[in-house]
Write an enzyme that holds these catalytic residues in place. Structure first.
Site, mmCIF file in Angstrom:
data_model
loop_
_atom_site.group_PDB
_atom_site.id
_atom_site.type_symbol
_atom_site.label_atom_id
_atom_site.label_comp_id
_atom_site.label_asym_id
_atom_site.label_seq_id
_atom_site.Cartn_x
_atom_site.Cartn_y
_atom_site.Cartn_z
ATOM 1 N N HIS A 49 0.864 -1.184 0.000
ATOM 2 C CA HIS A 49 0.000 0.000 0.000
ATOM 3 C C HIS A 49 0.903 1.237 0.000
ATOM 4 O O HIS A 49 1.826 1.326 0.798
ATOM 5 C CB HIS A 49 -0.889 0.011 1.239
ATOM 6 C CG HIS A 49 -1.639 1.296 1.428
ATOM 7 N ND1 HIS A 49 -2.458 1.836 0.455
ATOM 8 C CD2 HIS A 49 -1.687 2.158 2.473
ATOM 9 C CE1 HIS A 49 -2.977 2.969 0.903
ATOM 10 N NE2 HIS A 49 -2.531 3.194 2.123
ATOM 11 N N HIS A 94 1.035 5.783 -1.002
ATOM 12 C CA HIS A 94 0.339 7.011 -1.387
ATOM 13 C C HIS A 94 1.103 7.649 -2.549
ATOM 14 O O HIS A 94 1.324 8.850 -2.561
ATOM 15 C CB HIS A 94 0.228 7.983 -0.205
ATOM 16 C CG HIS A 94 -0.794 7.603 0.816
ATOM 17 N ND1 HIS A 94 -1.554 8.514 1.490
ATOM 18 C CD2 HIS A 94 -1.195 6.388 1.262
ATOM 19 C CE1 HIS A 94 -2.365 7.887 2.331
ATOM 20 N NE2 HIS A 94 -2.162 6.597 2.227
ATOM 21 N N ASP A 138 1.014 -4.859 -20.700
ATOM 22 C CA ASP A 138 2.052 -5.829 -20.321
ATOM 23 C C ASP A 138 1.789 -6.381 -18.916
ATOM 24 O O ASP A 138 2.309 -7.437 -18.556
ATOM 25 C CB ASP A 138 3.438 -5.161 -20.329
ATOM 26 C CG ASP A 138 4.004 -5.001 -21.739
ATOM 27 O OD1 ASP A 138 3.564 -5.731 -22.648
ATOM 28 O OD2 ASP A 138 4.887 -4.138 -21.925
ATOM 29 N N TYR A 168 8.073 -13.576 -23.085
ATOM 30 C CA TYR A 168 8.851 -12.510 -22.455
ATOM 31 C C TYR A 168 9.586 -13.100 -21.254
ATOM 32 O O TYR A 168 9.056 -13.952 -20.557
ATOM 33 C CB TYR A 168 7.928 -11.376 -21.994
ATOM 34 C CG TYR A 168 8.649 -10.222 -21.364
ATOM 35 C CD1 TYR A 168 9.038 -9.116 -22.126
ATOM 36 C CD2 TYR A 168 8.959 -10.231 -20.010
ATOM 37 C CE1 TYR A 168 9.709 -8.043 -21.547
ATOM 38 C CE2 TYR A 168 9.625 -9.166 -19.422
ATOM 39 C CZ TYR A 168 10.003 -8.087 -20.192
ATOM 40 O OH TYR A 168 10.674 -7.035 -19.609
#
Lengths: 242, 242, 242, 242
Positions: A104, A106, A129, A238
């Site tokens: 988490h 900001h 992607d 990839y």
């Protein structure tokens, strides 16, 4: 990052170190200021997760400060108070039993989209992607949920938007909470941090795209799925295939 | 920051060092260019405060250069001329007897809002974690105030906007001066610098939010107060409770 | 920057070093990419100036590479070809006999205003601390001037806009060339670099101000002159008076 | 960058090192995040090129990891899987037999223009110093091309836009792929990286220019050609003539 000399770790030492190292990536990647943000790492075998203690600046954080919690958000080990967002992490781990880490932040541009209350439209292959869907923005919690068990209900709000939009948390490893900011997850703590950095970059690119052309259409289906499957499908080519 | 070997400090040495170290955070946090900005730290027992000397680049600043002033903006100790904004600091300390440090910067996004002459609307929880109100923008001083005791009147203009809007300086530790820039304060000099960095980030997020959605509403009351009280109320549970 | 051990300097060594050190500030201040930009420093007693050689990356630049020119843009000393903008510098030195250094950059936000073909309006005190006027944008040269002695005519275009607007180059030490970018000057090379950095910051603040409030009015006269005179008038009280 | 002690290089060692060093410039120039982007370098005498392996973070990349490919995108040497964009590089080398290096990034502002699906208009001399044309944006591939040999067709899409607009790849060493991002090239790998950084800066300047003045006209012909020929024409006088 290779640890040459390992200190004696005691209980949960390796889990605390994984969590610590993932947290320390946040300031390096420019995703947090001061004490903002938190990363957790799970130990499925023991039904616990490690999380950053609340309100500790990254430059003062030590791996020993990391707190061990169970999936009901009860402290299992550690002397410090865990992140105030701990109950959200706990509910996500309890409900989605195949995720290994949660981040988490900001971060600036992801928060701007969350404050604007809008999904981040899929405009290009940098986005595709990593996921083939718009990044969903879960609406702000109701007043009742806010006055109730706020951080637990934040988890429910995330499940709500995924259900409403028919999204898979395996294909979309990121979400915005309206007015708040992003949560991201992944197979381990490091991957959830990676996703947090990708989300911030995708959020910035989408904002700039609308500055240049406010009528930019969403990415067409063929290109959307091509790029996602290049990295994630069964025929992905990839990376080094490991 | 731990000082291992302390030099002999003489009069006001510890106060000067506190002030010096807080000032040196400004360039590290990207809040100032060249000689812009200034931080002060108060010593309530002795009725004095320490402030950066005027026009000295941060890379040349030494703790011995810090100037000691009384609350009527008279020099108590120091060989250099104090910051040209000193009278604003003096009046804030004299009037608000519970603040311990003040920071003034010309940080980019906070200045942009001040130049636009607008309060920064509360759009999200990053803002609400620090104050539950819009960041007020005090109007430019009248021509009479500018021609009079300009920096002293700047302090009065700050009190004016707080009175007009019914704000508490304990709950809103930051203000914009129209056309000029931000002043922030706190329990000590370090907290006032922290607030200056938070204000710059909140100002940037709010600007970007309006780019994405010009009609973004202000944060609803329940969420506004929830986040503020999570960190500041009597039942606060953010941080380590110290 | 203090030079502890001075190498034997030979002819023009001190002048070349002043010029070199000022040029090296440009990448540190984030004002240039690769070989962009150039700074010169004058020696009035000898009627020459030192300037960066053309197309040399800053990380490879040595003080010995600096080229010495006279005010007719003829090489006096040095093995390398001087900056392609040398004739503009020469004409400015020849015409304004009280300036000591000149800086040209392609800094991002100053160039954006130059490309937009607009003066930078004075919106706040950060701007007024350095000049009390809008930063003028000289119009693009005529096709004849471009096909003629382009860099020499660039100097004439700068004089033209100062004359047309009745500006003093002592009070406004910066200009934009439409479609090109900024030139700044000052009492010495270091001051011209300082002005280049201030201009970039003021350009960024003004751009952001218009994003927040497109109808922002210019700074009122009383505040405009107060801040300019606080730093530049005969009763200036900013800085240490030296 | 000077290599003091050269390790024994084995086959293709020098080519791999050139490619490695050019790739390592991408994170230093702020053009890539994590594993994004790739640079290749050609060896015309042997009909091969060196390219970054797929999905390897720059901080872990070693020169020995670089993969050697032929112009039909078959591996000649190397243990790792090459970049997923390798077929685009191969077709560009095969078709344009005078280019020596290619760079692909997802740099923020160049991607924003690509996502907006717009050519970058030539607004100023920073742009004209490098090319006298708008930076073309090739349209997204058709669904058939995407489902077919996608990365090979990406090369054809680039040739298509150059043919349609009558552009020379010697005069315009950069292109945007709609919804994707930029490809740049040059006489060697280092020059292609230089072009990638210039493109990102020009993209940012053009975006900001439109924020300030949405009606900004394109650069007039006389100035457009003057700046380009100052650096590139037969009478070029920028740089040291080598």
């Amino acid at each position: 990052m290779e640890i040459i000399i390992k200190p004696p770790l005691g209980d949960w030492g390796l889990l605390k170190q994984e969590c610590f190292e993932a947290n320390m990536q946040l300031p390096k990647l420019g995703l947090v200021l001061f004490t903002f943000g938190n990363v957790s790492a799970v130990d499925r075998a023991n039904g616990v997760f490690a999380i950053k203690p609340s309100g500790v600046p990254y430059e003062e954080l030590k791996w020993e400060d990391i707190v061990i919690m169970d999936f009901d958000a009860k402290v299992v080990d550690g002397k410090m108070r865990p992140s105030s967002d701990t109950k959200t992490h706990a509910l996500l781990y309890k409900t989605w039993d195949d995720i290994g880490g949660i981040t988490h932040t900001h971060s600036t541009h992801a928060v701007a989209w969350a404050q604007a209350g809008m999904d981040i439209p899929i405009f290009g292959t940098t986005h595709a992607d990593h996921t083939h869907q718009d990044i969903p923005c879960a609406p702000a919690l109701s007043d009742e949920m806010i006055k109730g068990d706020y951080e637990h209900e934040t988890g429910n709000q995330i499940f709500g938007i995924f259900e409403q939009k028919g999204l898979s948390h395996k294909e979309v490893e990121m979400v915005l909470l309206q007015n708040h900011g992003p949560f991201t997850w992944g197979k381990d703590a490091a991957k959830s941090v990676y996703n947090a950095a990708v989300l911030e970059e995708v959020a910035k690119m989408a904002m700039l795209t609308l500055q240049i052309n406010p009528n930019t259409p969403r990415l067409k289906d063929s290109l959307r799925m091509k790029h996602y499957e290049r990295k994630h499908g069964k025929d992905a080519y990839y990376g080094q295939g490991c």
